[in-house]
Design a protein around this motif. Structure first.
Motif, mmCIF file in Angstrom:
data_model
loop_
_atom_site.group_PDB
_atom_site.id
_atom_site.type_symbol
_atom_site.label_atom_id
_atom_site.label_comp_id
_atom_site.label_asym_id
_atom_site.label_seq_id
_atom_site.Cartn_x
_atom_site.Cartn_y
_atom_site.Cartn_z
ATOM 1 N N GLU A 93 21.925 -20.009 -21.349
ATOM 2 C CA GLU A 93 22.530 -19.571 -20.403
ATOM 3 C C GLU A 93 22.075 -20.880 -19.012
ATOM 4 O OE1 GLU A 93 23.941 -15.088 -18.092
ATOM 5 O OE2 GLU A 93 22.015 -15.226 -20.326
ATOM 6 N N SER A 94 20.933 -21.345 -18.682
ATOM 7 C CA SER A 94 20.748 -21.650 -17.284
ATOM 8 C C SER A 94 20.977 -23.049 -17.872
ATOM 9 C CB SER A 94 18.844 -21.910 -17.146
ATOM 10 O OG SER A 94 18.177 -22.009 -18.813
ATOM 11 N N LYS A 97 24.584 -22.709 -16.744
ATOM 12 C CA LYS A 97 24.648 -22.482 -15.108
ATOM 13 C C LYS A 97 24.563 -23.688 -14.364
ATOM 14 C CE LYS A 97 23.220 -17.469 -15.094
ATOM 15 N NZ LYS A 97 24.392 -17.053 -14.096
ATOM 16 N N ASN A 128 29.031 -18.419 -16.459
ATOM 17 C CA ASN A 128 29.447 -19.672 -15.076
ATOM 18 C C ASN A 128 31.341 -19.510 -14.919
ATOM 19 O OD1 ASN A 128 29.462 -21.631 -12.952
ATOM 20 N ND2 ASN A 128 28.657 -23.038 -14.553
#
Length: 312
Positions: A93-94, A97, A128
């Motif tokens: 997920e990071s 983004k 995102n």
């Protein structure tokens, strides 16, 4: 309908369904949207003539749905995921983004693997909002499929350039978005170097297939000097490391089908310089061209490849 009720009765965030002017989708989606609004007060819909297809919005999250209203279960699932921000992408997920771009998902209502891919790209859009997602019925919208050379489904087109087929997962999509992250910068820089005649200097910067792909995209640059430089650069790269120029070949093969005879001719000539046995079948399609220069270029390219194969 009971399935939709169970799924949507506890959605968390407001969702707005914008229905565009495309006639084959409009009437059915209006009726379906009305039923969804009855399930939850957090679902609303509007009809907007300025939009072409159907768009699902929640906050700054947006997904364009360019499909006929056949798999309404899939559409309801999209509404649920977007509303509840239902994203389970683990450690990715990071990284998601940190990128941006556009994903076009070519699907079909009769494809058994497409729902999983639609679910994945939806989660990217939710994780995102800078990643724009469009879901397209590849069978119904044949012209768009043809434009992107879609021959199997599901197929993803990332930022209009990177194509994903076969076993598609989160990592492959993320890598495609990352790969294309510096594309515009490279395109401008490479064009500048070639325009200035700095082929040898630029050659040192081309280290991967991804770099070679950018060079291939410059074969249709409006400036002749850049186009010639790109052809010369690919020829030099091929002599040093044939594997690298494989990154440019999909674009070159695509140009063999271009509407401009001069583009076809140039594509055939460069493929003769860097092609291998697998490329001959693409060149053979030009042997029946109505343009004599295109036919001659194809013959010359095939002969050049065959001669190179004989030499080993």
């Amino acid at each position: 309908m009971e399935t939709f009720k169970e799924l949507l009765k506890n959605i968390q965030n407001p969702v707005n369904i914008v229905i565009g002017k495309y006639e084959e989708m409009r009437k059915t989606f209006i009726g379906f949207a009305e039923k969804l609004c009855e399930i939850s007060s957090k679902i609303s819909y509007d009809v907007d003539e300025s939009e072409e297809f159907v768009t699902i919005r929640s906050g700054d999250i947006k997904i364009v749905y360019q499909c006929l209203p056949i798999k309404l279960e899939e559409f309801a699932r999209l509404v649920y995921v977007i509303s509840n921000r239902d994203v389970k992408l683990r450690e990715l997920e990071s990284d998601i983004k940190a990128v941006s771009g556009e994903i076009i998902a070519f699907t079909s209502p009769f494809c058994s693997h497409c729902s999983r891919v639609v679910d994945i790209v939806t989660k990217f859009a939710v994780a995102n909002p800078k990643i724009e997602v469009r879901i397209v019925d590849a069978v119904h919208f044949r012209e768009l499929s043809k434009e992107h050379n879609v021959i199997s489904i599901p197929t993803l087109i990332v930022n209009g350039r990177v194509k994903l087929t076969g076993e598609i997962d989160e990592n492959k999509i993320l890598n495609a978005l990352k790969e294309d992250r510096y594309y515009d910068y490279k395109l401008g820089y490479y064009a500048y170097m070639l325009r200035e005649g700095l082929v040898e200097e630029l050659r040192k910067d081309i280290k991967t297939k991804s770099d070679a792909k950018v060079v291939g995209d410059l074969l249709t640059h409006p400036m002749l000097r850049v186009r010639i430089g790109a052809m010369l650069l690919l020829e030099k790269l091929f002599k040093e490391n044939p594997e690298i120029v494989e990154g440019a070949k999909p674009k070159i093969r695509e140009l063999l089908k271009h509407g401009d005879f001069r583009v076809k001719e140039d594509a055939a000539l460069i493929l003769g310089k860097i092609g291998d046995k697998a490329d001959i079948k693409f060149l053979e399609d030009l042997l029946v061209s109505e343009n004599v220069d295109v036919r001659d270029s194809a013959v010359e390219a095939i002969e050049e490849i065959e001669e190179r194969l004989k030499r080993g």
